[in-house]
Design an enzyme around this catalytic site. Structure first.
Site, PDB file in Angstrom:
ATOM      1  N   TYR A  70      54.068  -6.776 -25.378  1.00  0.00           N
ATOM      2  CA  TYR A  70      52.622  -6.919 -25.175  1.00  0.00           C
ATOM      3  C   TYR A  70      51.972  -7.155 -26.524  1.00  0.00           C
ATOM      4  O   TYR A  70      52.292  -6.464 -27.493  1.00  0.00           O
ATOM      5  CB  TYR A  70      52.061  -5.646 -24.534  1.00  0.00           C
ATOM      6  CG  TYR A  70      50.559  -5.621 -24.366  1.00  0.00           C
ATOM      7  CD1 TYR A  70      49.773  -4.737 -25.101  1.00  0.00           C
ATOM      8  CD2 TYR A  70      49.918  -6.479 -23.473  1.00  0.00           C
ATOM      9  CE1 TYR A  70      48.391  -4.706 -24.944  1.00  0.00           C
ATOM     10  CE2 TYR A  70      48.547  -6.446 -23.307  1.00  0.00           C
ATOM     11  CZ  TYR A  70      47.783  -5.563 -24.036  1.00  0.00           C
ATOM     12  OH  TYR A  70      46.423  -5.535 -23.886  1.00  0.00           O
TER      13      TYR A  70
ATOM     14  N   ASP B  98      54.864  -8.771 -34.574  1.00  0.00           N
ATOM     15  CA  ASP B  98      53.689  -8.027 -34.121  1.00  0.00           C
ATOM     16  C   ASP B  98      53.953  -6.550 -34.427  1.00  0.00           C
ATOM     17  O   ASP B  98      54.609  -5.858 -33.660  1.00  0.00           O
ATOM     18  CB  ASP B  98      53.450  -8.254 -32.623  1.00  0.00           C
ATOM     19  CG  ASP B  98      52.273  -7.432 -32.129  1.00  0.00           C
ATOM     20  OD1 ASP B  98      51.870  -7.606 -30.963  1.00  0.00           O
ATOM     21  OD2 ASP B  98      51.757  -6.596 -32.894  1.00  0.00           O
TER      22      ASP B  98
ATOM     23  N   LYS C 295      45.888  -0.450 -35.307  1.00  0.00           N
ATOM     24  CA  LYS C 295      46.121   0.986 -35.068  1.00  0.00           C
ATOM     25  C   LYS C 295      46.065   1.820 -36.351  1.00  0.00           C
ATOM     26  O   LYS C 295      44.995   2.108 -36.875  1.00  0.00           O
ATOM     27  CB  LYS C 295      47.443   1.176 -34.305  1.00  0.00           C
ATOM     28  CG  LYS C 295      47.398   0.552 -32.886  1.00  0.00           C
ATOM     29  CD  LYS C 295      48.681   0.773 -32.133  1.00  0.00           C
ATOM     30  CE  LYS C 295      48.743  -0.057 -30.881  1.00  0.00           C
ATOM     31  NZ  LYS C 295      48.142   0.583 -29.713  1.00  0.00           N
TER      32      LYS C 295
HETATM   33  P1  KE4 Z   1      44.503  -3.844 -29.162  1.00  0.00           P
HETATM   34  O1  KE4 Z   1      43.800  -5.134 -28.823  1.00  0.00           O
HETATM   35  O2  KE4 Z   1      44.643  -2.943 -27.946  1.00  0.00           O
HETATM   36  O3  KE4 Z   1      43.947  -3.148 -30.390  1.00  0.00           O
HETATM   37  O4  KE4 Z   1      46.027  -4.217 -29.617  1.00  0.00           O
HETATM   38  C1  KE4 Z   1      46.815  -4.986 -28.738  1.00  0.00           C
HETATM   39  C2  KE4 Z   1      48.274  -4.758 -29.080  1.00  0.00           C
HETATM   40  C3  KE4 Z   1      48.943  -5.741 -29.789  1.00  0.00           C
HETATM   41  N1  KE4 Z   1      50.239  -5.601 -30.125  1.00  0.00           N
HETATM   42  C4  KE4 Z   1      50.925  -4.483 -29.779  1.00  0.00           C
HETATM   43  C5  KE4 Z   1      52.371  -4.367 -30.157  1.00  0.00           C
HETATM   44  C6  KE4 Z   1      50.279  -3.439 -29.059  1.00  0.00           C
HETATM   45  O5  KE4 Z   1      50.984  -2.342 -28.715  1.00  0.00           O
HETATM   46  C7  KE4 Z   1      48.927  -3.575 -28.709  1.00  0.00           C
HETATM   47  C8  KE4 Z   1      48.184  -2.527 -27.913  1.00  0.00           C
HETATM   48  N2  KE4 Z   1      48.943  -1.405 -27.499  1.00  0.00           N
HETATM   49  C9  KE4 Z   1      48.482  -0.720 -26.301  1.00  0.00           C
HETATM   50  C10 KE4 Z   1      49.453   0.430 -26.028  1.00  0.00           C
HETATM   51  N3  KE4 Z   1      50.542  -0.002 -25.267  1.00  0.00           N
HETATM   52  C11 KE4 Z   1      47.068  -0.248 -26.427  1.00  0.00           C
HETATM   53  C12 KE4 Z   1      46.628   0.720 -25.344  1.00  0.00           C
HETATM   54  C13 KE4 Z   1      45.698   0.072 -24.358  1.00  0.00           C
HETATM   55  O6  KE4 Z   1      45.930  -1.106 -23.990  1.00  0.00           O
HETATM   56  O7  KE4 Z   1      44.753   0.771 -23.942  1.00  0.00           O
END
Ligand code: KE4
Length: 444
Positions: free
Chosen positions: A146, A241, A269
């Site tokens: 993801y 990523d 993060k």
């Molecule tokens: P954000 O747009 O949520 O800040 O980041 C997206 C993203 C991009 N790349 C990786 C490897 C990620 O894990 C994420 C977001 N992680 C999720 C947790 N699985 C965020 C939690 C959520 O979607 O509420």
């Protein structure tokens, strides 16, 4: 005695009047484990308190950002100090340069960085940059990985989408995904075939170097090296990523841990310390394509926001400062990583003792725990995660742990995190709770 979650229930029904699904991000709605999401009112160190006053040891830590735990005094002080001087100027500040310097020092393969406001923005921009730099169109992602919710990436995403069973989301036009190819994680033959068919038009391969959005899946030995070789041979950019793995699996991220040199890296993060931040970074020659240095457009009102920069800078400086007070010259990061290992070693021992089949492990301060349908199964990809992960049993374990004051990810397809605020006592209490919970779900 069963915990009262009455207040969370009330708050959730009220929230659903105003917010779709009552939340601002799907995984928080607890669809992966059933029941009502806990409304959290306070966090301090390794603990959070819900709206009913119940205390939990927290292993979600805002999905990774809180490497120092909740409300770390140094982060709170830095935020208070900056807020009193102003929260945002829409103009350059030296804080952005300072955070960039620390990030590049920790990840020496990076030469320049651009801050944005989320991981989604980071990956979306990195892929636009790869296309702009290479003049090619196709991108490759992996099933179960993801990278945020940009249209072109919402194809067989992991994490929230996997949990919600939406292999690709309505509202994403065919045109947006027509140039997105999907390969199998940990399968070099599969992506070699894809390159054989499309090699000359592939701008980039984007990968989670340690997959954290299908549960925790480590790269097989030689896999990342294979991706690096393949992309170099075909003139495609390799994008790591590291939004989740950056400064979590090792001080220098997965690229530092295994000595791989990606062309571009996405971050988020931890570098915001709990405030909204993302970043994309890489070799100067590539990053000079980004406006206003170059022609590739990307912008953001709150990019490099002083509050987020202050929180991120303090987090990284505190986490990786040599802890001269302790004999073993440990860092806060090193202590948290040791505890993650203690936790998963302990879980493996409990699996033996209770006869519940688990696949659990840790990489730095990140860990995973799959409930397997049968002994001997091994999850190495999204296909095997869907086939072998016992999501029902995970859900029962999740609630049994909530009952015992431990807050895990509300989905089997997520990773867990330890902070430097966790200590031996938290790990011991967690393992004691896990033993009871495993016996309960084994016999229940
Ligand atoms: P954000 O747009 O949520 O800040 O980041 C997206 C993203 C991009 N790349 C990786 C490897 C990620 O894990 C994420 C977001 N992680 C999720 C947790 N699985 C965020 C939690 C959520 O979607 O509420």
């Amino acid at each position: 005695m069963a915990k009262s979650l009455a207040r969370s229930k009330e708050l959730f029904s009220e929230a659903q009047r105003f917010l779709p699904g009552g939340v601002n991000s799907p995984v928080r709605a607890f669809r992966g484990v059933g029941g009502t999401p806990l409304f959290i009112e306070k966090g301090e160190g390794a603990s959070i308190w819900d709206a009913d006053g119940n205390r939990y040891i927290d292993y979600v830590l805002s999905w990774g950002p809180l490497l120092l735990g909740h409300a770390h005094p140094a982060v709170v002080a830095a935020l208070n100090e900056q807020a009193a001087r102003g929260t945002s100027f829409g103009a350059p500040t030296t804080l952005e340069t300072q955070l960039a310097e620390v990030v590049l020092a920790l990840m020496p393969g990076l030469e320049q960085v651009r801050f944005v406001n989320s991981g989604t923005e980071a990956t979306m921009s990195a892929l636009r940059l790869a296309r702009a730099y290479s003049g090619r169109n196709k991108i490759v992602k992996f099933s179960g990985c993801y990278h945020g919710h940009a249209d072109m990436l919402l194809v067989q995403a992991g994490s929230g989408v996997a949990t919600l069973g939406l292999p690709d989301s309505p509202g994403v036009p065919e045109s947006a995904t027509a140039s997105t190819l999907t390969a199998e994680y940990n399968d070099l033959d599969n992506i070699k075939a894809l390159f054989a068919a499309h090699g000359d038009d592939i701008a980039a391969v984007i990968v989670e170097p340690v997959a954290g959005n299908m549960g925790l899946v480590l790269p097989e030995p030689g896999y990342l090296e294979g991706l690096r070789k393949l992309t170099s041979e075909h003139g495609a950019l390799l994008i790591f990523d590291e939004v989740m793995t950056g400064f979590r699996v090792a001080p220098g991220g997965a690229q530092g841990l295994w000595g791989i040199d990606p062309d571009l890296t996405c971050l988020g993060k931890v570098i915001g310390g709990g405030l909204p931040v993302g970043a994309y970074a890489g070799k100067r020659t590539i990053m000079q394509t980004v406006a206003p240095a170059g022609p590739m457009y990307q912008a953001g009102t709150l990019s490099g926001n002083p509050l987020a920069m202050a929180a991120g800078l303090t987090t990284l400086q505190t986490a990786f400062a040599e802890n001269t007070s302790s004999a073993d010259q440990n860092t806060a990061f090193g202590q948290a990583a040791k505890l993650a290992e203690t936790l998963t070693d302990g879980m493996r021992g409990l699996a033996e003792e209770t006869g519940v089949s688990l696949q659990t492990g840790s990489v730095g301060t990140m860990f995973g725990c799959y409930f397997l349908r049968a002994p001997g199964q091994r999850i190495t990809s999204y296909a095997t995660a869907k086939q072998y992960a016992d999501t029902q049993r995970y859900a029962r374990f999740f609630w049994a742990m909530v009952e015992r004051g431990v807050y895990l990810a509300p989905s089997q397809f997520e990773a867990g995190f330890v902070s430097s605020a966790h200590g031996e006592a938290e790990i011991a209490a967690t393992l004691a709770a896990a033993r009871e919970a495993l016996l309960l779900i084994r016999d229940g």
